[in-house]
Structures are given as C-alpha cells and as structure tokens.
Design a protein around this motif. Structure first.
Motif, short mmCIF file in Angstrom:
data_model
loop_
_atom_site.label_atom_id
_atom_site.label_comp_id
_atom_site.label_asym_id
_atom_site.label_seq_id
_atom_site.Cartn_x
_atom_site.Cartn_y
_atom_site.Cartn_z
N MET A 690 0.83 -1.20 0.00
CA MET A 690 0.00 0.00 0.00
C MET A 690 0.87 1.25 0.00
O MET A 690 1.85 1.34 0.73
N THR A 691 0.44 2.22 -0.78
CA THR A 691 1.18 3.48 -0.84
C THR A 691 0.34 4.66 -0.39
O THR A 691 0.88 5.70 0.00
N ASN A 692 -0.97 4.51 -0.42
CA ASN A 692 -1.86 5.60 -0.02
C ASN A 692 -2.03 5.61 1.49
O ASN A 692 -2.39 4.60 2.09
N GLU A 693 -1.72 6.76 2.13
CA GLU A 693 -1.80 6.83 3.58
C GLU A 693 -3.22 6.60 4.09
O GLU A 693 -3.43 5.98 5.13
N GLY A 694 -4.19 7.09 3.34
CA GLY A 694 -5.57 6.89 3.76
C GLY A 694 -5.94 5.42 3.80
O GLY A 694 -6.63 4.96 4.72
N PRO A 723 5.30 8.88 9.98
CA PRO A 723 4.22 9.49 10.76
C PRO A 723 2.88 8.79 10.62
O PRO A 723 2.05 8.85 11.52
N VAL A 724 2.65 8.14 9.47
CA VAL A 724 1.37 7.46 9.30
C VAL A 724 1.18 6.36 10.35
O VAL A 724 0.05 6.03 10.73
N VAL A 725 2.28 5.79 10.81
CA VAL A 725 2.20 4.77 11.87
C VAL A 725 1.54 5.36 13.12
O VAL A 725 0.65 4.75 13.73
N TYR A 726 1.95 6.56 13.46
CA TYR A 726 1.40 7.18 14.67
C TYR A 726 -0.05 7.61 14.46
O TYR A 726 -0.86 7.61 15.40
N GLN A 727 -0.40 7.95 13.21
CA GLN A 727 -1.79 8.25 12.92
C GLN A 727 -2.66 7.01 13.10
O GLN A 727 -3.78 7.09 13.62
N TYR A 774 10.83 4.55 19.46
CA TYR A 774 9.60 5.00 18.81
C TYR A 774 8.46 5.21 19.80
O TYR A 774 7.40 5.71 19.41
N ASN A 775 8.64 4.79 21.05
CA ASN A 775 7.64 5.02 22.12
C ASN A 775 6.27 4.45 21.77
O ASN A 775 5.24 5.04 22.09
N ILE A 776 6.27 3.33 21.09
CA ILE A 776 5.01 2.72 20.66
C ILE A 776 4.49 1.74 21.71
O ILE A 776 3.29 1.74 22.03
N HIS A 859 5.49 11.97 18.57
CA HIS A 859 5.96 11.97 17.19
C HIS A 859 4.93 12.60 16.25
O HIS A 859 5.30 13.15 15.21
N LEU A 860 3.66 12.52 16.61
CA LEU A 860 2.64 13.22 15.82
C LEU A 860 2.86 14.71 15.88
O LEU A 860 2.76 15.43 14.87
N GLN A 861 3.16 15.19 17.08
CA GLN A 861 3.38 16.62 17.25
C GLN A 861 4.65 17.07 16.52
O GLN A 861 4.70 18.15 15.93
N GLU A 862 5.67 16.22 16.56
CA GLU A 862 6.92 16.56 15.87
C GLU A 862 6.72 16.64 14.36
O GLU A 862 7.33 17.46 13.67
N ALA A 863 5.83 15.76 13.86
CA ALA A 863 5.56 15.75 12.41
C ALA A 863 4.46 16.72 12.03
O ALA A 863 4.07 16.77 10.86
N SER A 864 3.94 17.46 13.01
CA SER A 864 2.86 18.43 12.77
C SER A 864 1.64 17.77 12.15
O SER A 864 0.98 18.33 11.28
#
Length: 1298
Positions: A690-694, A723-727, A774-776, A859-864
C-alpha cells in the motif's frame, strides 16, 4: 403416698409436654406459671412430702428438690418453682425448717453451675490482646457500649472478672494508632448521638497514662526545659511521644465528630479529677509538670473543635487544670520563637485567650486571673493579636496567631491569610490566581497547627482545585500545593472530611470538565502519597473514573496507564481480610468488580483472581466452601470476552475449589501457529504494497488488524517508522492497542520459539526500538502481559519469561542502558520518605527532564500531524516508569515462583534469570515499594510449599528488599541482627537456631505490646507506613523472618511453643499474658505447616492417658490462678496457648477444629479426663463460632457426643458426668437447638441407662423407667448421696438430669 405420686406425675407431665422445645425460642405457650391451681397443688404436695421427712434428712431432701424440680424447664419456670418451694417451706411447722437457711441452698445451687460456666467461657484463661490491623480478635470481641462488659450467652455464674468493664482491653486497643473504627465496632457505636460514659472514662484514662508515660521517657528525665526537646527530627523518641499525644487528640475529636457520644463537660470534669490524683502524689506530679506542654497542646486541639459548640460555663473545669499544671510563683520566660517548641510551650496561653474570647462572646463575666507562670506568655500573644498591622517574622508565629485567634472571626481571617500566603495558593473571588510552584508546608509545621485551622486549610486547597477545574485552566497544578494537600489528608481527624469532599465534589468536577492533567496528578497522589486511605475509597475513585460516560472520552494512553497501574497497586496491596470483605460486598451488589476495572483489561482481572485466591488461602477459607468466590469468577467468565485461563503451574497453587472451577470451565483452545505466522506475513505484505496513507490508516486501524506485529517486522527489517504509523495508533485508540498487545505477544513467542542464539541481539534490538526509540509499546504493559499471558505449551510459557529476562537484564551482551540508567539515577537522587523533604518535587522534575515520559503522540506533534484531542503528553507529578514497574515486578516474581523447575530456554534457566534481573539488577527499586513487608508476607505465606524447594529465590527476595530499604530506614527497620548476619552464610550451611534466638524474636513482640514507644524497630511515622501501628508492624516482620528461615516449618512451630512451654520459669511472671499472646499471634499468622505444631502437641498429650489421669481438668484450665499461685504446669500453659491461638486465628482455620477432633482426637481418646480436657479446650471457642460459623458448633457438638459414647464404653463410671451433662444441655439451648437431633440420637441412645436417663430431654428419647416406683423412697435414697453421681457437681438451669 397418693399425694407424692400425683406430684411426681405432675412433674413428669411438665417435662414430657415439649415445654423444653418451646422454651428454646425464649417463650412458652402453656406453662404452669399461669395455672394457679396446679401451682397450689404443687405447693401442697411439697408440704406433705417435707412434713414426713426426718429432721436430720431435711436439708438434703430440700437440696435434692432444689436441684430436681428447678431443672424441669426453662429459667422463668425455675424461678417460679423456687417461689413455690419457698412458700411451701414457710407454711410448714416442722421444727427443722425454721433453722434452715434457704439462701444457702440457692447459693449452692448457683455455684453448681460454675464448672460449665468455666468450661464455655474464658474464665482463668489469659486475656486476648487484639492488634489493630492484624488480629481478627479485634473484630470478634463485642462489649456492651454502656458498661464495657462482655456479652455472655446464658445466665450462668460467670467469673467476676468477666463481669467487670474491660478497661484494660479497651485501653490496649485505643493506645494503638488508627484504632478508632475498631473501638467503635467493639462497642457497637451507632450515629444516634448517645452519650458513652465508658468512652469518656477511656479517653481520660488514655490521657492520664500518656502523661505518666511521657514523664518516664528518657528525654523528659534528662531535660527539665521543654525547649531542649528535639521536635525537628522525626526519628527521635520525642517525636514518637508527640505522635502518641496526637493520637489522643484525634481519637477524642473523631468520636465527637462521627458519633457525638462524648459529653465534653463531664469529660473535662473527670479529667480534672484524675489530674488532681496525679498531683497529690509527688512522683506523678513531676510527670504532670514535665508533660504539661504536650498536654496543653492536646487540650488546645480539643478546644478548637469543641469550643464553638459549648457554652463557656461547660468549660470551667479547665481552670482547675491550669492551677495544677502551672504552680510557678514567677513568670515563665518566653521561649525561642525561631524553634517549633514555642508553639507547644505557648499552647496554654493560647487556650487561655481562647477561653477569654469565648466568655466575651457568650457575654459571661470573665474575672479569672491567669497563673503567674503564664503572664508573660499571655501578654505576648495578646500583643500579637491586638496589632492588625503586625507582620509575622517567621512561620511559627503564623501558627501561634491561627491557634490563638480561632474564636475571633475577624482576627482569625487575618491570621489565616498569612497561612494562605505561606502556601502560595490564595485565590480571590474576582480573579483566579495560580500559586507559585514552591515547596510544600513541612509536616512538623502542619502538626503544630490546631485542628480547626487544618480543616480550614484543607477546605481552602480543595476550593482552589475546584476553581481551577471549573475554569478549565491549562496550567499545571502546583506540586507544593498538591503535596501539602496529601499531607493534610494523612491526619485522621481530617481524613473523613477530605475524602468525602474529594469524592463528592472535586473528582466529579475534574471529570466533568475533562481536566485530564489534574486527574492524572490526583490519581498519582492516591497511588504514591496517601497510605491510609481505605480500600473502598480507592475503588470508588476507580469506579468514578471508569464510568462509561467518562472513560469513553478518555482516549489517552498515558492516563489509561496511570489508571491501570493504580488499579494494579490497589489489588496487589489489599489486606486479605479487607479483600474478602470487599469481594463479598461485590457479590451482594451484583458483581461490582466489573465497575472498578477496565472491562478490556484481561491482566487486571487475572491479578484480581490471584489476589482473591491468595486471600482465601491466607485466611484459611480454603477449608470451607468458597462458592461465593466461584460465583464472582463465573460472572467474569460469562460477562467478559477475555481469556482468563491459567497454565498448569498456576493452577497447582490456586485453592482447590477455584482450580476445579477452571479445570471444568476453561479449556485453552490450541492455536494454529502456522496460520498465525501466515496472517502476519500477509499483513506485512499489504503494508509494503500500500502506498496511499488513507488506505493504510483505514486498513490497519480496523479491528483484527495485526498492526503491532507489522510494526515489529518493520523494526526487525530496520525500516523507517513514518508518521502514518502514529496516525494509525491514534485511530486505533487505547482499547484497540490493548488488544494489539496480546496478539503481538503471540508474535513474539512465535519468533523466539525458532530463535538461535546468534539471532537474539537483532530480535532484542527491534523490540527495544519499539519501546524506547519509537515510544510505541509501553514497557510496563508489555511486561505485565508477558507475565500473565497463557499459552497451551509449556515451552511457549517459558519463552514469555525469557523475553521478560531479555527486557530487564543488564550485562555485557545486553547492556539495556535505557532502563538501568533510569533506575540508577532515580534511586540515587530520590527518597521514598517524601514527607520529610520540601524539595522532593524539584528532584523528581529534574529526573523527568533527564528522562521524560514519552508516548507515540509525541511523534505526531513533531511531524505536525493532527491527532486526537486527548493525545497529548500530561505532566506527571509523583510517578515515573520506575515506580510503575514495581507492582509489575511483584506479579512477575509470583509467577516465577509458581513455574517450578524447568528446562533451560536458549541456555538460560528462566526462573533464576528473571529473579536475578529483578532482584539484583533492578532490586534497588524496592526502596520505593510502599508495602515491602506485606508483600513479603503474602508471598511467603501463599507460596510456602513452592518456596520450600526454591529457597534460593526466597532468600534472594527477602534480602533484596531488606537491603534496598536499609539505607533509608536503618539497619534494624525489620529483622533481628541474627537473621541479618545469616545473609553472609552460604545456603549449604546448616542454620542451627537455638532457643535464645526464638526467645529474643518473640521478646521484641512482647516489648512492643507492653509499650509501643519502646518498639525495637526504627522509629516510624505510621501515618506514612504500610502498617497502622507498631504492634502490627512488629508481628508481620516477625512472621516474615520466621517464614524466611531455611528450617522445617514444624521445627519453627515447636520452637515457638517451647518459648513458653519449656522456658516459662525464665520469663517475667507479670508479662506472661503478653508472651502467650505474642506467640499465639505469630503462630496464627503463619502457614499451616507452622501451626500444625499446636495440634501435634495436643495429640502427643492425649496419646499418653496417664498424663491426665487423676488431674482436676477444671483447675488446669484456670491458668490465671495457677500462675498467680505458682501452681501451673506445662499442660496448663498448653491450654492457655491453644485458647489464645484460636482467638487470634482466622475463622477459616478455626472452623476445621471439628475435623481435628474427628480425625485425630476421637481415634485415641480413652479416659474421662481426656474428654474433659477437650471440652475445656473447645468450650470458650463456641461463642465465636456461633457468631461466625454456626454449622461448625453443630459439627463439634456431634463429635463430642460420639467421643462421649467411646468413653462410656471404656471406663467403669463417670466421675464428672453432671458437668458433661450441663455442657450438653447448654450446647442445645444456647447453640444447636434441634438441628442435630438425628446425628446425636444414636450416640445418646447407646449410653448406659443411668447416663442416658440424664440426657433424655436433649432428644426426647423414650427409655425404660428404671427408677423405683416409690417416689418418696427415691427422694430419700438419692438425698442420702447428696443428689449426685459421686461428686457435688450440678448443671445448667433449665435441664432435667435425674
């Protein structure tokens, strides 16, 4: 002869008409009391019989009738028949009757009941000394709330000591810290505002004894000046004495506040009278003078609470005390105002000014002149309060102002403002001002403030918090204010108001306005700062937080982790008795266990089951039916969609009934590892494709996605975490991540099952990156899941523990710097005794600056990238990773104890490796364990059998915890020097302990019971300790030391008994009751392997029939008199220990006494003396069993009848059958009724006729009449023998035994 026959027939009719059965309920339907004609006939017949009796036989005949007639029916009819007999005697003209003293016959009749009264009561036995927070006897003893006397069953002539107010017993309990609820329970207080005279006397006695004790302390004997006392150091005996005075003040305030059952004027008057008695004696007068500052400070505390409620005239007795306490003819100089001692020295002057203001308020003319010694003090304080522009030069003057002005509202408001400014939390109605982040108010300062001001300060802080929450302020709370608030809640008189207000006002406000950061801080406060909060309060907090409406809005991993950790700490830390009571209440309230634990937390429910099993074991309930516990577990199974099954090694440790339920209802479904492995690979393939983040977010946030497993494979392949991982994690949410964790563990186990030693570093690095880089994955949750996850394969279970070892180890192969550096720096820079420091929060904040709490949303905040609104890092105040790991370490250690010997996994012995990684590598963390001794006690007790073959782990665990706390609490904070020195010995050495060791060990318990201020342990402030008082502390550490010994349990048990049985001549005779109680309490707190020594000693005695032959068992049981007259023997000591042991022991273990009688005593019993010995052992136990387990009384009664049948066949005749007969009737009419008729009909029916005849009314057995037909002849024949069967004993009133 016709009249005698009719009288006898009438008597038999009364007996045979089932009146006995009717009167068991306390009344009769048809009695001869209301039949005047029958009564007159009976009187006439008695006259006729007595007129034909020769003078020399008159007294014996009347005595026979007293015994025979009066025992036909119940007590009320017995009294009526006495009246008939008395009337018959008075109407006679017989020459011998006028000289007869009827009262002597009645007295003899009453005395005839004493043997059975001694048998079923604790007459002559040592008194039981309950310990608050430990001994179950404290919850068993019930006293009359008006008189303080024991409540007895039946109108028997009990010993006079048992009919007196039990002041010594009540004082022993009240002197212990946190004894208020125990006293209230014993005296059955209700909130009806009824005056309790006994409580007033008790408080007066407590004050007087404290005065004497204070005057005898070393620091008072060496210093004539109160200013020289060291009140700054919390570890001195001076501070311990102060805490005792504080206990006096808080106790009186508590009873007035909760029950309002103290009449303060009477209390003051009685106190003044007792102080006058002390003053009249030269020695005690010195004690009075030396302790007057503490006393006047205590009185000031009481006045601060009572003075608004009482008119001035009710307080006049106080002035008598001033005259006694301050006899100086010159003024006492002012103290040093820069030392805290000044507050106590000036307490008398503060109280005087309070009283004068009260008189002015009540418009009473106050023309009393203060004592000359106080003139300077009063003048100084009056100058302070009369100057409105005065600015205090130090904090102590602020306290003086608050203590002195509380009766003057205007001046008190001004003085209290200074206190607010000290805290930095003053808020005005118009503008909310967040306080500066300064340190908390010191404990010794808070100690010196009057109760009234402490109440106001607590209310002020709570109002401040409430205002902040309502304003939705984003500013963090001041750590100094929160710390001060937690310290205020440690005061017992403050506790109820604070907790109630927190639960009803502050917590709902915080939840309503979603102040998650404030909620985190408050939960931390309850977890790490409040040590004496009850279990029900803690669970109520969790219920409120976990309510569906609130929890659904709380999608924050950090906050959820805090809630989960608080729940884990609560469940792990529950006292066994409290936990069983809590569980029973849940059963009554429709299984409320589902309301205080997150419904998706499989691990917490498993810990709940483990704690429930431990409580069942420790309280001895394992021997009884625990269907209620099974119902709770069954409800979990039916309601929760969780895997609550256990591996075999854990099942072997569970109580049998619990284990059987799991065997019958839980079958672990075998998993298909191949399918699971393919599923993980397929998910990873999709991620790569998959390449689409959605699309990625939609697919991997869906239920059932193996996202954690995919992340692990990404880390394993050194792929970048985008960042998509954190999303996706944010979309999955808290509950989804919990489910992900469990599938991830299956993935880890699968990976490690095929691992080679060369691959191990790579696998560990990938896992470590997910945790630290990664603090996951939260480390604490991963460890808990690994410890409690159940796999059907033993090898998979071993792999779980191997992974735990990998995560916690620290060596050259796996340095694990992230964890070890955190542990090292936290232990080095911080102290668990937070109440002694003003900069604890500063140090902790510095620690968090170095090791910040980080979660995936960072990491979400770091990636805005925008995430969920709740996904923000909250600022912790009292917690950190190290502290959150402690309760998880506790669980892991229990699991490795259960696991037993196992093969090596990847060349590592799992149990030894995990134990080493926790206790050696990270063992210093136990310095911060809030219940170290209780944890050791629960562990060693529950796993006693397992640890007998795992002595290495037991030894390492005990010494690791001891050494972690040794630097903080001192070398002697727990164990004896002998035990401490054993750490240096190798395990192979033979640990031979002589009698002197056990004598010294129990001697520490006795010394503490005698005077808790002389407890040999390090001085402790029990407001911040795991135990409520020194008494329970010393008992538990003694039990832990005994269980930790590498000796056979039976040898230890016998050695403890020998301290008294073989060495009683070397013990102080005046303290023998304390020694017996000390041994009994310790034995009652140990596992069955230790307590078996008591039953073995009883059997050893019974196996030798000659040991009791010819002895007077009643005299042997009277330990008190035997000891007083130096006439005791080993048997007497054994009976005393058994009685006290059963009084202290858990009801679950006491309830199996009937099995002991059936399986071990009944097969060997041969003589009447042995039978009486058993009766005197179990007799005093019956009242307790009747209140707690009535069925056991019936079982014991059945065994007594069956043993009686055995004795009847083995001996020629009974010498004390009347006593036995009395006991049997007492058992029926006080305990068993007709419930066991079928079980005892056989044994009674098989007795010899003369004995069956005496017991025939117990079962209404029909027997052949073997008595002579001529009633008059029978009367005269038995009268010649004194109406007995060989002795002068008689039985219980209301029983026909002829």
């Amino acid at each position: 002869m016709d009249s005698e026959f009719r009288l006898n027939q009438f008597m038999d009719n009364v007996i045979e008409c089932d009146v006995l059965d009717e009167t068991f309920a306390g009344f009769t339907k048809n009695t001869i009391e209301s039949d005047k004609m029958s009564r007159q006939i009976l009187q006439d017949n008695l006259v006729k019989i007595l007129q034909n009796v020769p003078p020399e036989m008159m007294e014996n005949v009347i005595q026979f009738f007293v015994k025979r007639v009066s025992k036909i029916v119940n007590y009320s009819i017995s009294r009526m028949l006495f009246e008939v007999l008395e009337a018959a005697i008075l109407t006679m003209s017989h020459p011998a009757v006028s000289e007869l003293k009827f009262s002597k016959l009645v007295a003899a009749f009453i005395d005839s009941f004493r043997p059975v009264a001694d048998m079923v009561s604790f007459h002559g036995r040592p008194p039981t000394f309950p310990i608050v927070g430990h001994s179950l006897a404290a919850t068993i003893i019930k006293l009359d709330n008006a008189t303080g006397k024991y409540k007895h069953k039946g109108q028997l002539p009990y010993d006079m000591d048992l009919e007196e107010p039990q002041m010594d017993l009540l004082y022993f309990i009240m002197e212990q810290n946190h004894s208020r609820e125990t006293i209230a329970h014993m005296l059955s207080f209700s909130k009806t505002k009824e005056r309790s005279v006994i409580l007033e006397k008790l408080l007066v006695e407590m004050i007087v004894r404290t005065i004497v004790k204070c005057g005898q302390m070393k620091f008072t004997m060496e210093n004539d000046n109160f200013e020289k006392y060291n009140l700054e150091n919390c570890d001195t005996e001076t501070h311990q004495m102060f805490l005792q005075w504080q206990n006096v003040a808080s106790s009186s305030i508590y009873y007035e506040f909760c029950y309002q059952n103290i009449h303060f004027p009477s209390f003051l008057n009685d106190l003044a009278g007792r102080l006058q008695e002390l003053q009249s004696r030269e020695k005690t007068n010195q004690y009075l003078i030396k302790s007057r500052e503490f006393f006047m400070w205590t009185l000031l505390q009481m006045l601060s609470r009572y003075i608004p409620k009482h008119p001035f005239d009710n307080l006049l007795s106080i002035f008598r005390m001033y005259d006694m306490l301050y006899p100086e003819t010159t003024a006492v100089p002012l103290p040093d105002l820069d030392k805290i001692n000044c507050i106590y020295i000036l307490s008398a002057a503060s109280s005087w000014i309070l009283l004068s203001i009260k008189a002015e308020h009540d418009k009473v003319r106050f023309n009393r002149t203060p004592p000359i010694g106080l003139e300077e003090h009063i003048k100084f304080l009056q100058g302070l309060i009369s100057n409105p522009s005065f600015t205090p030069s130090n904090d102590f003057i602020v306290v003086l102002l608050c203590n002195t002005c509380m009766a003057n509202t205007e001046r008190y408001t001004a003085a209290f403002r200074f206190l607010e400014n000290m805290l930095g939390s003053r808020s005005t109605p118009g503008a909310l001002q967040q306080p500066r982040n300064q340190g908390p108010i010191a404990m010794n300062f808070l100690d010196s403030i009057a109760v009234h001001s402490r109440f106001n300060l607590t209310t002020h802080i709570m109002t401040h918090f409430n205002n902040l929450a309502q304003s939705k302020s984003q500013q963090p709370l001041s750590s100094g204010v929160v710390e001060t608030y937690s310290r205020m809640m440690s005061y017992t008189e403050n506790e109820q108001l604070s907790i109630k207000t927190f639960l009803n006002q502050l917590l709902p406000t915080v939840l309503r306005y979603h102040c998650w950061n404030y909620l985190l801080n408050f939960l931390e406060m309850f977890s790490y700062r409040l040590h004496r909060v009850g279990c029900f309060t803690r669970l109520q907090i969790l219920r409120n937080v976990l309510s569906k409406t609130i929890f659904s809005q709380m999608n924050n991993v950090q906050l959820y982790g805090c809630i989960e950790n608080m729940a884990l700490k609560n469940i792990n830390g529950f006292n066994s008795i409290d936990f069983l009571n809590l569980s029973a209440q849940m059963l009554r309230n429709n299984f409320e266990v589902l309301n205080f634990l997150p419904i998706e937390s499989e691990e917490l429910y498993k810990v709940y089951v483990l704690t429930l099993s431990r409580a069942i074991h420790i309280t001895g309930m394992e021997a009884l039916s625990v269907s209620w516990a099974i119902d709770i577990i069954a409800n979990m199974r039916n309601t929760l969609n969780l895997n609550l099954s256990w591996p075999e090694f854990t099942m072997n440790c569970l109580p049998l009934q619990v284990a059987k339920f799991y065997q019958d209802n839980y079958q672990q479904q075998p998993s298909n590892k191949t399918e699971f492995r393919l599923a993980v690979d397929e998910e990873y393939r999709k991620w790569k494709a998959m390449t689409n983040e959605g699309d990625l977010v939609k697919h991997f946030s869906a239920p059932g996605a193996l996202f954690y497993c995919v992340l692990y494979k990404l880390a394993l392949d050194s792929e970048t975490i985008t960042p998509v991982v954190y999303q996706i994690l944010d979309r999955i949410g808290v509950r989804g991540q919990i489910m992900q964790m469990r599938t991830f563990i299956e993935c880890l186990v699968d990976v490690y099952s095929t691992l080679t030693k060369q691959q191990s570093p790579q696998i560990y690095t990938a896992l470590s990156n997910l945790i630290w880089k990664y603090n996951i994955i939260p480390l604490e949750r991963l460890l808990l899941c690994l410890a409690l996850r159940h796999f059907e394969s033993d090898s998979d279970q071993q792999i779980c523990f191997y992974i735990i070892y990998q995560l916690l180890r620290s060596d050259k192969d796996v340095p694990n710097i992230e964890l070890t550096s955190r542990v090292r720096d936290f232990v080095k820079d911080n102290s668990p005794e937070h109440w002694k420091y003003s900069n604890w929060a500063e140090k902790h904040a510095a620690y968090h600056s170095q090791y910040p709490e980080e979660f995936y949303f960072k990491h979400l905040q770091e990636a805005s990238v925008q995430g969920n609104a709740n996904a923000t890092t909250l600022q912790p105040m009292f917690s950190n990773l190290c502290l959150r790991l402690l309760p998880i370490f506790d669980v892991i250690i229990h699991r490795i104890i259960e696991i037993g010997p196992s093969p090596k996994t990847l060349n590592v012995s799992v149990s030894e490796a995990v134990a080493h990684s926790i206790l050696t590598v990270n063992g210093a963390l136990y310095k911060f364990h809030d219940q170290p001794i209780m944890y050791l006690y629960n562990t060693l007790h529950y796993y006693d059998i397992n640890l007998r073959v795992k002595n290495t782990i037991k030894r390492k665990l005990v010494y690791a915890i001891y050494n972690a706390l040794k630097e903080v609490r001192g070398r002697n904070w727990a164990f004896t020097e002998k035990f401490i020195s054993m750490e240096a010995r190798s395990e192979e050495e033979d640990w031979k302990l002589d009698d002197k060791y056990y004598l010294a060990l129990i001697g520490r318990v006795v010394e503490t019971m005698k005077d808790h201020l002389k407890c040999p342990l390090s001085p402790t402030d029990y407001r911040f300790n795991e135990f409520p008082n020194a008494h329970s502390h010393i008992v538990y550490v003694t039990c832990v030391e005994l269980m930790a010994l590498p000796c056979k349990a039976s040898d230890v048990g016998n050695a403890l008994l020998n301290v008294v049985l073989n060495n009683h001549q070397g013990l102080p005779r005046e303290d023998i009751d304390l020694w017996i109680n000390g041994i009994a309490m310790v034995l009652a707190s140990l596992p069955d392997g230790f307590t078996a020594a008591i039953n073995d000693r009883i059997i050893e005695l019974l196996k030798n029939p000659a040991a009791l032959a010819g002895l007077n068992i009643q005299q042997l049981a009277d330990f008190k008199n035997n000891h007083h007259y130096v006439n005791e023997c080993e048997i007497s000591y054994l009976m005393a220990i058994v009685y006290v042991f059963w009084s202290h022991d858990a009801i679950g273990r006491v309830c199996i006494v009937h099995k002991f009688l059936k399986e071990r005593v009944k097969p060997i019993i041969q003589t009447e003396e042995q039978y009486l010995f058993i009766c005197y052992l179990v007799g005093p136990l019956l009242n307790r069993l009747c209140n707690e387990r009535t069925r056991t009384v019936m079982d014991i009664t059945v065994e007594l009848y069956e043993m009686l049948e055995i004795i009847d066949k083995k001996i020629a005749r009974f010498n004390y059958f009347d006593n036995i007969c009395d006991l049997m009737y007492h058992l029926k009419y006080m305990f068993t009724g007709n419930h066991i008729i079928k079980e005892i009909e056989g044994p009674i029916g098989r007795l010899r006729p003369q004995y069956l005849h005496k017991l025939r009314f117990i079962t209404n057995t029909t027997i052949t009449n073997t008595e002579p037909a001529d009633a008059a002849e029978a009367v005269q024949r038995e009268a010649l023998n004194g109406g007995t069967d060989g002795n002068n004993n008689t039985g219980v009133a209301g029983v026909a035994r002829f």
